[in-house]
Write a protein that holds these residues in place. Structure first.
Motif, PDB file in Angstrom:
ATOM      1  N   THR A 262     -53.661  60.990  -4.404  1.00 51.04           N
ATOM      2  CA  THR A 262     -54.988  61.361  -3.917  1.00 51.04           C
ATOM      3  C   THR A 262     -56.010  60.981  -4.976  1.00 51.04           C
ATOM      4  O   THR A 262     -55.872  61.348  -6.147  1.00 51.04           O
ATOM      5  N   LEU A 263     -57.020  60.225  -4.517  1.00 53.16           N
ATOM      6  CA  LEU A 263     -58.095  59.784  -5.404  1.00 53.16           C
ATOM      7  C   LEU A 263     -59.415  60.353  -4.902  1.00 53.16           C
ATOM      8  O   LEU A 263     -59.687  60.324  -3.697  1.00 53.16           O
TER       9      LEU A 263
ATOM     10  N   VAL B 194     -66.548  55.227  -8.846  1.00 49.61           N
ATOM     11  CA  VAL B 194     -66.229  55.934 -10.085  1.00 49.61           C
ATOM     12  C   VAL B 194     -65.296  57.092  -9.749  1.00 49.61           C
ATOM     13  O   VAL B 194     -65.562  57.883  -8.845  1.00 49.61           O
ATOM     14  N   LEU B 195     -64.200  57.181 -10.491  1.00 52.45           N
ATOM     15  CA  LEU B 195     -63.235  58.258 -10.305  1.00 52.45           C
ATOM     16  C   LEU B 195     -63.871  59.571 -10.739  1.00 52.45           C
ATOM     17  O   LEU B 195     -64.353  59.705 -11.862  1.00 52.45           O
TER      18      LEU B 195
ATOM     19  N   LEU C 162     -57.781  58.655  -0.087  1.00 55.62           N
ATOM     20  CA  LEU C 162     -58.990  58.387  -0.849  1.00 55.62           C
ATOM     21  C   LEU C 162     -60.126  59.222  -0.282  1.00 55.62           C
ATOM     22  O   LEU C 162     -60.446  59.137   0.903  1.00 55.62           O
ATOM     23  N   VAL C 163     -60.697  60.050  -1.147  1.00 57.21           N
ATOM     24  CA  VAL C 163     -61.836  60.884  -0.769  1.00 57.21           C
ATOM     25  C   VAL C 163     -63.071  60.291  -1.431  1.00 57.21           C
ATOM     26  O   VAL C 163     -63.091  60.114  -2.652  1.00 57.21           O
ATOM     27  N   ARG C 164     -64.079  59.965  -0.606  1.00 63.05           N
ATOM     28  CA  ARG C 164     -65.323  59.409  -1.137  1.00 63.05           C
ATOM     29  C   ARG C 164     -66.400  60.475  -1.120  1.00 63.05           C
ATOM     30  O   ARG C 164     -66.689  61.059  -0.085  1.00 63.05           O
TER      31      ARG C 164
ATOM     32  N   ILE D 170     -54.275  62.661  -8.329  1.00 59.14           N
ATOM     33  CA  ILE D 170     -53.189  63.605  -8.053  1.00 59.14           C
ATOM     34  C   ILE D 170     -52.029  62.789  -7.490  1.00 59.14           C
ATOM     35  O   ILE D 170     -52.178  62.132  -6.452  1.00 59.14           O
ATOM     36  N   VAL D 171     -50.908  62.798  -8.196  1.00 62.85           N
ATOM     37  CA  VAL D 171     -49.745  61.997  -7.810  1.00 62.85           C
ATOM     38  C   VAL D 171     -48.566  62.924  -7.623  1.00 62.85           C
ATOM     39  O   VAL D 171     -48.322  63.818  -8.446  1.00 62.85           O
TER      40      VAL D 171
END
Length: 159
Positions: free
Chosen positions: A74-75, A82-83, A155-157, A88-89
């Motif tokens: 999860t990003l 930009v992170l 991926l959460v933007r 979360i892996v």
């Protein structure tokens, strides 16, 4: 075996013989016999109260996870790429114990490095970020454990 039945019928001098394929529905009545429909054939299994083909996508994915495990990343990124939080892996069925803890940390570091190496433009493209992350995780697992886990990247933007 269906061809053998047809040969047997011919040897018994049956006037009209059809050698159907598995699943062929044959109309039998006065006049010519004919294949009129095809029906699904093959092994079916009970899956949660439903009958599904043994070759179904659902069971294929489960077999992959059985032998190779799964990975999930999860990003959280802003619209500029930009992170905004640590990746979360998580892994299931790849390894365990201390190896698992090390793998999770190594994978999170590798994701950060991957994103740092991507162009600013590519980091704004959801499909590019997801696919690059998925491939990197699979490559990491394959090189260390010779497995090809089912890998999902969420991926959460943030706006």
């Amino acid at each position: 075996h269906l061809r053998e039945h047809a040969r047997l019928a011919q040897s018994c001098q049956v006037p009209e013989v059809i050698a159907p394929a598995n699943g062929s529905m044959i109309r039998l009545r006065a006049g010519a016999a004919a294949v009129v429909e095809e029906v699904q054939t093959g092994a079916l299994v009970n899956d949660g109260g439903r009958l599904v083909s043994l070759q179904s996508q659902t069971l294929s994915v489960r077999r992959q996870m059985l032998y190779n495990g799964s990975a999930s990343v999860t990003l959280v990124m802003d619209k500029k790429g930009v992170l905004k939080a640590d990746p979360i892996v998580s892994f299931t069925g790849v390894t365990d114990g201390d190896d698992l803890e090390d793998l999770v940390l190594d994978a999170a570091d590798a994701v950060r490095d991957l994103l740092d190496d991507m162009s600013a433009r590519d980091r704004t493209k959801d499909d590019v970020v997801r696919e690059a992350t998925r491939r990197m995780i699979r490559k990491l697992i394959r090189s260390d454990y010779d497995k090809r886990p089912l890998t999902d990247v969420h991926l959460v933007r943030l706006q």
